[in-house]
Design a protein around this motif. Structure first.
Motif: not given
Length: 149
Positions: A23-28, A41, A44, A55, A57, A99-100
């Motif tokens: 997820s994007q949250d995990r990437i952040n 990363h 967006e 974005t 990973a 990809r996210a």
């Protein structure tokens, strides 16, 4: 199974994990943990303008999923392991970006298993991290672990 029973499987595929969403949250959170805030990363809007179309990973995030994907893998496991530790990597290749929002899973092949000392085993696996719906994997890594029985 015993280490010797697992040793007989050298050269074989020993498991496939469940799917895992990146997820994007995990990437952040990974960016926060590592200080790697490259826009591809975390931004967006800017990332939409790149060839990735959004974005992606961090490659090291994908590599760091090996433990969680391993835990989700049904397959050959040694019984009565007291402790396991990462020992390092021999080879790692980042093939395709994740990809996210995409899901990944690991395919695990046992490359080697040797007893270093009585009760201390060194296991080398090849991990191919597949991206759902894509032809090329995210990465292929030869990873070495040690476990104690």
């Amino acid at each position: 199974m015993t280490p010797q029973e697992l040793q007989a499987k050298v050269g074989q595929n020993i498991g496939v994990s469940d799917w895992f969403e990146v997820s994007q949250d995990r990437i952040n959170k990974f960016a926060e943990a590592t200080g790697d805030f490259q826009f591809i990363h975390i931004d967006e809007e800017k990332a939409k303008l790149t060839p990735f179309g959004g974005t992606i990973a961090h490659g090291f995030l994908t590599l760091s999923l090996i433990p969680v994907l391993s835990a989700m893998t049904e397959g050959a496991r040694v019984s009565n392991v007291k402790m396991g530790v990462n020992y390092g990597g021999n080879k790692t290749r980042f093939i395709s970006p994740v990809r996210a929002g995409k899901r990944v899973r690991a395919h695990v092949k046992l490359l080697d298993l040797v007893e270093k000392r009585p009760g201390q085993w060194q296991q080398t696996n090849e991990y191919t991290i597949e991206i759902e719906g894509e032809d090329k994997p995210a990465l292929i890594a030869e990873w070495v672990m040690q476990f104690f029985v």
